[in-house]
Scaffold this motif. Structure first.
Motif, short mmCIF file in Angstrom:
data_model
loop_
_atom_site.label_atom_id
_atom_site.label_comp_id
_atom_site.label_asym_id
_atom_site.label_seq_id
_atom_site.Cartn_x
_atom_site.Cartn_y
_atom_site.Cartn_z
N VAL A 7 36.90 56.09 23.23
CA VAL A 7 37.16 55.39 21.96
C VAL A 7 37.77 54.01 22.24
O VAL A 7 37.41 53.02 21.58
N ILE A 8 38.65 53.92 23.21
CA ILE A 8 39.25 52.62 23.55
C ILE A 8 38.17 51.65 24.05
O ILE A 8 38.21 50.47 23.72
N PHE A 9 37.20 52.16 24.80
CA PHE A 9 36.12 51.30 25.28
C PHE A 9 35.28 50.73 24.14
O PHE A 9 34.78 49.61 24.23
N ILE A 10 35.10 51.50 23.08
CA ILE A 10 34.20 51.05 22.01
C ILE A 10 34.93 50.43 20.82
O ILE A 10 34.29 49.99 19.87
N ILE A 11 36.25 50.37 20.87
CA ILE A 11 37.00 49.88 19.71
C ILE A 11 36.65 48.43 19.39
O ILE A 11 36.59 48.05 18.22
N ASP A 12 36.40 47.60 20.40
CA ASP A 12 36.04 46.21 20.12
C ASP A 12 34.69 46.11 19.43
O ASP A 12 34.47 45.22 18.60
N LYS A 13 33.79 47.02 19.72
CA LYS A 13 32.50 47.06 19.03
C LYS A 13 32.70 47.41 17.55
O LYS A 13 32.04 46.86 16.68
N LEU A 14 33.62 48.32 17.30
CA LEU A 14 33.92 48.68 15.92
C LEU A 14 34.49 47.50 15.14
O LEU A 14 34.12 47.27 13.99
N PHE A 15 35.37 46.74 15.78
CA PHE A 15 35.93 45.57 15.11
C PHE A 15 34.85 44.53 14.83
O PHE A 15 34.91 43.84 13.82
N ALA A 16 33.87 44.43 15.70
CA ALA A 16 32.76 43.50 15.46
C ALA A 16 31.97 43.93 14.23
O ALA A 16 31.58 43.10 13.40
N VAL A 17 31.74 45.22 14.08
CA VAL A 17 31.03 45.73 12.90
C VAL A 17 31.86 45.48 11.64
O VAL A 17 31.32 45.05 10.62
N PHE A 18 33.16 45.73 11.72
CA PHE A 18 34.02 45.50 10.56
C PHE A 18 34.04 44.04 10.15
O PHE A 18 33.98 43.71 8.96
N SER A 19 34.11 43.14 11.12
CA SER A 19 34.14 41.72 10.77
C SER A 19 32.79 41.28 10.18
O SER A 19 32.75 40.47 9.27
N LEU A 58 36.06 47.04 0.01
CA LEU A 58 35.70 47.03 1.42
C LEU A 58 36.80 47.68 2.26
O LEU A 58 36.52 48.45 3.18
N ASN A 59 38.05 47.40 1.94
CA ASN A 59 39.16 48.02 2.66
C ASN A 59 39.15 49.53 2.48
O ASN A 59 39.45 50.28 3.42
N ILE A 60 38.81 49.98 1.29
CA ILE A 60 38.71 51.43 1.05
C ILE A 60 37.61 52.03 1.91
O ILE A 60 37.79 53.10 2.53
N VAL A 61 36.48 51.36 2.00
CA VAL A 61 35.37 51.85 2.83
C VAL A 61 35.80 51.91 4.30
O VAL A 61 35.51 52.88 5.01
N PHE A 62 36.52 50.88 4.77
CA PHE A 62 37.01 50.89 6.15
C PHE A 62 37.96 52.06 6.39
O PHE A 62 37.90 52.72 7.43
N LYS A 63 38.83 52.32 5.44
CA LYS A 63 39.76 53.45 5.58
C LYS A 63 39.00 54.77 5.62
O LYS A 63 39.33 55.67 6.40
N ILE A 64 37.98 54.89 4.78
CA ILE A 64 37.17 56.11 4.76
C ILE A 64 36.47 56.32 6.10
O ILE A 64 36.45 57.43 6.64
N ILE A 65 35.91 55.24 6.65
CA ILE A 65 35.25 55.34 7.96
C ILE A 65 36.26 55.75 9.03
O ILE A 65 35.98 56.61 9.87
N GLY A 66 37.45 55.15 8.98
CA GLY A 66 38.48 55.50 9.95
C GLY A 66 38.90 56.96 9.85
O GLY A 66 39.05 57.65 10.86
N ILE A 67 39.08 57.43 8.62
CA ILE A 67 39.45 58.83 8.42
C ILE A 67 38.36 59.74 8.95
O ILE A 67 38.64 60.76 9.59
N ALA A 68 37.10 59.39 8.71
CA ALA A 68 35.99 60.23 9.19
C ALA A 68 35.98 60.30 10.72
O ALA A 68 35.82 61.38 11.30
N PHE A 69 36.17 59.15 11.38
CA PHE A 69 36.19 59.14 12.85
C PHE A 69 37.37 59.93 13.41
O PHE A 69 37.20 60.75 14.31
N ILE A 70 38.54 59.69 12.88
CA ILE A 70 39.74 60.37 13.39
C ILE A 70 39.66 61.87 13.13
O ILE A 70 40.01 62.68 14.00
#
Length: 127
Positions: free
Chosen positions: A40-52, A68-80
């Protein structure tokens, strides 16, 4: 390519996990947790690129950033939730894994309420 490094690291982690699974359950779960965390640490920068990118598109489309912030939170909750659930399944604690999945679904539902309310308001305005 980066994906080969990640998959190779995951396979090596899985093999080490399998070596220790029969001997010590605690060590095997820790190996699984560390392997997953490092991936997950290796791919976190890729996730930030998608979010931006998503944020840039929403700015161009004049979409309210609250949604958009709600959608980001939902995606984060799903991953975690998925990550935690899989770790519990690796430790053969499927009962706890199901509870984690249920709590994640409820959290997502709670976060989605403002989006659903906005959608219903838009539909009512059209009618």
């Amino acid at each position: 390519m980066e994906i080969f490094k990640l998959v190779s690291f995951g396979i090596i982690g899985m093999l080490i996990f399998l070596l220790f699974r029969d001997r010590k359950d605690v060590i095997s779960v820790l190996i699984s947790l560390v392997t997953g965390t490092i991936i997950v640490i290796f791919i976190i920068d890729k996730l930030f690129a998608v979010f931006s990118f998503m944020q840039e598109i929403s700015n161009k489309a004049n979409i309210d950033t609250v949604y958009l912030n709600i959608v980001f939170k939902i995606i984060g909750i799903a991953f975690i939730t998925s990550f935690g659930s899989e770790i519990c399944k690796d430790a053969e604690a499927s009962n706890i894994a199901h509870k984690i999945e249920l709590s994640g679904k409820i959290m997502i539902l709670v976060l989605a309420i403002p989006i659903l309310m906005s959608l219903l308001e838009s539909i009512l305005k059209i009618m």
